[in-house]
Scaffold this motif. Sequence first.
Motif, mmCIF file in Angstrom:
data_model
loop_
_atom_site.group_PDB
_atom_site.id
_atom_site.type_symbol
_atom_site.label_atom_id
_atom_site.label_comp_id
_atom_site.label_asym_id
_atom_site.label_seq_id
_atom_site.Cartn_x
_atom_site.Cartn_y
_atom_site.Cartn_z
ATOM 1 N N ASN A 45 0.783 -1.239 0.000
ATOM 2 C CA ASN A 45 0.000 0.000 0.000
ATOM 3 C C ASN A 45 0.815 1.290 0.000
ATOM 4 O O ASN A 45 0.232 2.375 -0.050
ATOM 5 N N ASN A 48 0.012 4.104 -2.503
ATOM 6 C CA ASN A 48 -1.331 4.676 -2.503
ATOM 7 C C ASN A 48 -1.877 4.710 -1.077
ATOM 8 O O ASN A 48 -3.022 4.341 -0.822
ATOM 9 N N THR A 63 -2.648 7.115 1.077
ATOM 10 C CA THR A 63 -3.712 8.040 1.488
ATOM 11 C C THR A 63 -5.086 7.427 1.253
ATOM 12 O O THR A 63 -5.970 7.495 2.131
ATOM 13 N N LYS A 64 -5.276 6.812 0.089
ATOM 14 C CA LYS A 64 -6.547 6.156 -0.210
ATOM 15 C C LYS A 64 -6.807 5.018 0.772
ATOM 16 O O LYS A 64 -7.919 4.866 1.291
ATOM 17 N N TRP A 65 -5.779 4.223 1.036
ATOM 18 C CA TRP A 65 -5.890 3.099 1.984
ATOM 19 C C TRP A 65 -6.246 3.604 3.383
ATOM 20 O O TRP A 65 -7.129 3.069 4.045
ATOM 21 N N ASN A 73 -7.697 6.366 4.307
ATOM 22 C CA ASN A 73 -8.985 7.063 4.418
ATOM 23 C C ASN A 73 -10.196 6.184 4.137
ATOM 24 O O ASN A 73 -11.328 6.696 4.083
ATOM 25 N N GLU A 74 -10.001 4.896 3.979
ATOM 26 C CA GLU A 74 -11.146 4.000 3.806
ATOM 27 C C GLU A 74 -12.073 4.139 5.012
ATOM 28 O O GLU A 74 -11.623 4.208 6.170
#
Length: 386
Positions: free
Chosen positions: A344, A347, A349-351, A353-354
């Motif tokens: 991860n 990426n 930030t996406k992980w 903010n889930e």
Amino acid sequence: IKLMNIFGSGKVVHYLSTFSFRTKIKFFLKSRFKISPFSINRNKIDILEYDFKKRKKILKYLDSDELTNFIVHYGVLYFMPLEFLEGFNKISKIVSENLEKNQPEKIISSFGCMLDTYGSILCSEASKIGTKIIGQQHGGAYHELKTSYFYNTELSFFDMFCTWGVMADKKHVPLSVPLLNNNYSLKGNKSNTIIWVTTCDSIYNYVVINSIFGSRHLKYFEHQKSLYNHLNEDVRGKIKIRLYPYDLGWNVKSRWETINKSIVFTDIKENFIDQVLDADFLIFDHVFGTTFLEAIAHNIPSIVIANKNIQLVSEFAKNDYAKIRNAKIFFDDIEQAAEVINRNHSNITKWWNESGRQSILKDFKKRYVYFNSHSFDNEWLEYLLD
């Protein structure tokens, strides 16, 4: 500070508290001078010198045949602070003079009662004449650590204890964390950097606690090396090591350079939050740290990897740590942690903010690092003046 001492009513005083200077001024003005700092003129104390005659006289009352008394014997003779023996009467006199001029209803302090001799004597003498002594949590690990000498000892000193969110009972008061009462904002442009946050403690085993200190550092260094070696080349290329501000005799930087001679280090003089705001994410190779709580309070992506043979979670916190383990934020298995980081990191930030992960994190923060910027002043003012 001098002006606040002169014009303050002294109803509530703070001594070595965790409030920032700006907050102290705000409290002073908003309370109409009722909340003010307590200062002690340390310059009145001459340089103290060991009085071995006095110390040996005390030893006559100790039987040094058994191990405990043997330790106490040499502790009194060589290691007990000068302030508690040679300087006690002088310090006590100065403190008493201050209290005669102004006996506060409450004294609030963080580490002042435990780690400062003047503070210890101040709180003790003030307590004798009816002043309420209020403690402040001043770091991580409270309630989370299985065995915590510091917390158990501190709690016994105080009439009330202000926590960072945990518990609300006759002795504990959860209030917003003063440490977080600063204006920080996450930076939009990330530096493509992973900051690895380390810790360090004394080479001596000086307390009973489930944490990293003394000879346990040797296991901790192996833990660091193993974790680093499980990370892929892309991750390693982004890492900067944040060392603990004090080396304490461990030669930590050299140890890291034996793992990778070209490893990059951050500037340890720079404020922690200022330094990490633009990082992609943080790796914590230890648990129960203040810095981890600071980081998640600012919602900075963070993964913490503990050595389960050194740091043990308390029964109180087990369910909470189980939840952040399920959310892949907390690990006690190096291979599992490395797998999540390797997969991860590009990426993150996406992980991070889930929604499911953020929901678990929100509950964890409410219990261990609660902060409300909108109500911070009113929360504390209402409590201190009640």
